[in-house]
Design an enzyme around this catalytic site. Structure first.
Site, PDB file in Angstrom:
ATOM      1  N   GLY A 191      53.462  19.763 114.944  1.00  0.00           N
ATOM      2  CA  GLY A 191      53.388  20.189 116.337  1.00  0.00           C
ATOM      3  C   GLY A 191      53.603  19.045 117.309  1.00  0.00           C
ATOM      4  O   GLY A 191      54.138  17.998 116.948  1.00  0.00           O
ATOM      5  N   ALA A 192      53.179  19.287 118.579  1.00  0.00           N
ATOM      6  CA  ALA A 192      53.500  18.361 119.682  1.00  0.00           C
ATOM      7  C   ALA A 192      55.016  18.109 119.653  1.00  0.00           C
ATOM      8  O   ALA A 192      55.479  16.962 119.651  1.00  0.00           O
ATOM      9  CB  ALA A 192      52.701  17.066 119.569  1.00  0.00           C
ATOM     10  N   HIS A 218      62.015  16.981 116.695  1.00  0.00           N
ATOM     11  CA  HIS A 218      61.740  18.245 115.987  1.00  0.00           C
ATOM     12  C   HIS A 218      62.781  19.301 116.354  1.00  0.00           C
ATOM     13  O   HIS A 218      63.243  20.059 115.500  1.00  0.00           O
ATOM     14  CB  HIS A 218      60.364  18.795 116.383  1.00  0.00           C
ATOM     15  CG  HIS A 218      59.209  17.913 116.035  1.00  0.00           C
ATOM     16  ND1 HIS A 218      58.433  17.278 116.978  1.00  0.00           N
ATOM     17  CD2 HIS A 218      58.692  17.572 114.827  1.00  0.00           C
ATOM     18  CE1 HIS A 218      57.476  16.595 116.372  1.00  0.00           C
ATOM     19  NE2 HIS A 218      57.608  16.745 115.073  1.00  0.00           N
ATOM     20  N   GLN A 247      46.402  14.645 104.884  1.00  0.00           N
ATOM     21  CA  GLN A 247      47.299  13.479 104.869  1.00  0.00           C
ATOM     22  C   GLN A 247      46.817  12.362 105.790  1.00  0.00           C
ATOM     23  O   GLN A 247      47.496  11.354 105.940  1.00  0.00           O
ATOM     24  CB  GLN A 247      48.732  13.884 105.194  1.00  0.00           C
ATOM     25  CG  GLN A 247      48.976  14.325 106.633  1.00  0.00           C
ATOM     26  CD  GLN A 247      50.382  14.888 106.809  1.00  0.00           C
ATOM     27  OE1 GLN A 247      50.682  15.994 106.402  1.00  0.00           O
ATOM     28  NE2 GLN A 247      51.262  14.120 107.424  1.00  0.00           N
ATOM     29  N   GLU A 301      64.822  11.724 109.282  1.00  0.00           N
ATOM     30  CA  GLU A 301      64.954  10.417 108.604  1.00  0.00           C
ATOM     31  C   GLU A 301      64.035   9.368 109.211  1.00  0.00           C
ATOM     32  O   GLU A 301      63.869   8.295 108.646  1.00  0.00           O
ATOM     33  CB  GLU A 301      66.405   9.932 108.694  1.00  0.00           C
ATOM     34  CG  GLU A 301      67.319  10.675 107.764  1.00  0.00           C
ATOM     35  CD  GLU A 301      68.726  10.107 107.760  1.00  0.00           C
ATOM     36  OE1 GLU A 301      69.052   9.284 108.642  1.00  0.00           O
ATOM     37  OE2 GLU A 301      69.504  10.507 106.879  1.00  0.00           O
ATOM     38  N   ASP A 333      60.859   9.416 109.299  1.00  0.00           N
ATOM     39  CA  ASP A 333      59.861   9.208 108.241  1.00  0.00           C
ATOM     40  C   ASP A 333      60.629   9.123 106.921  1.00  0.00           C
ATOM     41  O   ASP A 333      60.577  10.038 106.086  1.00  0.00           O
ATOM     42  CB  ASP A 333      58.859  10.361 108.242  1.00  0.00           C
ATOM     43  CG  ASP A 333      58.037  10.383 109.526  1.00  0.00           C
ATOM     44  OD1 ASP A 333      57.357   9.388 109.798  1.00  0.00           O
ATOM     45  OD2 ASP A 333      58.117  11.372 110.256  1.00  0.00           O
ATOM     46  N   LEU A 371      61.904   8.763 118.518  1.00  0.00           N
ATOM     47  CA  LEU A 371      60.931   9.744 119.017  1.00  0.00           C
ATOM     48  C   LEU A 371      59.840   9.959 117.975  1.00  0.00           C
ATOM     49  O   LEU A 371      60.113  10.065 116.782  1.00  0.00           O
ATOM     50  CB  LEU A 371      61.617  11.078 119.321  1.00  0.00           C
ATOM     51  CG  LEU A 371      62.629  11.091 120.459  1.00  0.00           C
ATOM     52  CD1 LEU A 371      63.007  12.531 120.813  1.00  0.00           C
ATOM     53  CD2 LEU A 371      62.123  10.388 121.694  1.00  0.00           C
ATOM     54  N   SER A 398      55.598  11.800 117.883  1.00  0.00           N
ATOM     55  CA  SER A 398      54.480  12.379 118.644  1.00  0.00           C
ATOM     56  C   SER A 398      53.480  11.298 119.016  1.00  0.00           C
ATOM     57  O   SER A 398      52.747  11.423 119.996  1.00  0.00           O
ATOM     58  CB  SER A 398      53.784  13.455 117.813  1.00  0.00           C
ATOM     59  OG  SER A 398      54.723  14.415 117.414  1.00  0.00           O
TER      60      SER A 398
END
Ligand code: PAF
Length: 297
Positions: free
Chosen positions: A30-31, A36, A64, A152, A154, A189, A191
């Site tokens: 989210g956020a 996203h 996590q 990508e 992460d 970008l 969150s």
């Protein structure tokens, strides 16, 4: 459409399948930001077949986060996420509760953690990838997805999910990695960028600048990993960051490389700026490999 239970999701997925639509999952916490939304757009924009049924999951997964990490303060905006995901083309925004994901009356499958989860984030955030694999496998199961989209940004997470799908899920889901989306000044970008103060936000651009510097050095045929790593480290430290790692690795296994050569390489970076932890990465392509790629095109 917002759904929150497994049963509702499975009914919606079954109806989509009956209409001949493949199922695409975009797992998020989210956020939602433009990174996203680019995943959702990639999931929607599949040509040559029936329009995919796109499920965007929004779930801040407690398993996590290690104790002391930002689980409680992680930004949450369910209404904003619903609006943004729907506008980007999602058919369903799945916003389950913790007990819907982890029902107390059912034993959920567990998987061995792939070797690619061991180093880097795996070392610094014990339990993190076990939690990611657990929730991603569960979301795959609940959504019956044919394919799933991950950023990508992460990069290690993407490789861990790929390995889990290959080793434990018989390649039942196609995992698609999408390019990192950046601010105009280069910051990837995330969150978590909203945690940065104005001064930290300015200094955070040192990360993408250092990655670009490293790509430039490789273009100039500086292929020694130690030189690249120490150059990146110095730049981040000069911007007031504490560097967790700056590592040149083989792009698939994430094992350290001594030199950029014929095998695909990646530069992974994690650094802390005040209380915010930032990660980023880029591909490193040796000039010899680049010229072969250019000739092949
Ligand atoms: O990348 C994330 O936002 C999360 O790790 C994921 C993949 C949604 C699992 O909770």
């Amino acid at each position: 459409m917002v759904l929150s239970t497994e049963r509702e999701l499975q009914t919606a997925v079954a109806a989509a399948r009956a209409a001949g639509r493949p199922v695409a999952l975009v797992p998020t916490m989210g956020a939602l930001h433009a990174g996203h939304l680019s995943l959702i757009q990639a999931a929607v924009a599949k040509a040559h077949e029936n329009r995919p049924f796109v499920v965007v999951s929004v779930f801040v997964n407690p398993t996590q986060f290690a104790p002391g990490e930002d689980f409680q303060s992680y930004p949450r905006d369910p209404a904003g996420d619903h609006a943004a995901a729907s506008a980007a083309g999602a058919d369903v925004v799945f916003q389950p509760t913790v007990t819907e994901i982890y029902p107390l009356d059912r034993k959920l499958p567990t998987f061995p953690l792939p070797a690619v989860a061991t180093r880097w984030e795996g070392e610094l955030r014990p339990g993190h990838f076990a939690g990611v694999c657990q929730v991603v496998a569960r979301l795959f199961q609940m959504s019956d997805a044919d394919r799933a989209y991950f950023g990508e940004k992460d990069y290690q997470q993407l490789q861990v999910v790929r390995a889990m799908v290959r080793d434990s899920l018989h390649d039942a889901v196609r995992v698609i990695g999408c390019p990192t989306v950046r601010e105009p000044d280069g910051l990837a970008l995330s969150s978590r960028n909203r945690y940065l103060s104005a001064d930290e936000r300015r200094r955070a651009t040192a990360i993408s600048a250092a990655l670009q510097w490293a790509c430039g050095r490789v273009d100039a045929d500086v292929c020694d990993a130690a030189i690249l790593q120490s150059g990146v480290r110095t730049q981040l430290e000069s911007a007031g960051m504490t560097v967790d790692y700056a590592a040149v690795v083989e792009a698939g296994t994430l094992e350290p490389l001594g030199r950029i050569g014929d095998v695909p390489a990646r530069l992974l970076v994690a650094a802390r700026l005040g209380t915010t932890r930032l990660i980023d990465n880029c591909a490193l392509v040796a000039p010899t490999v680049r010229s072969q790629q250019d000739t092949a095109q």
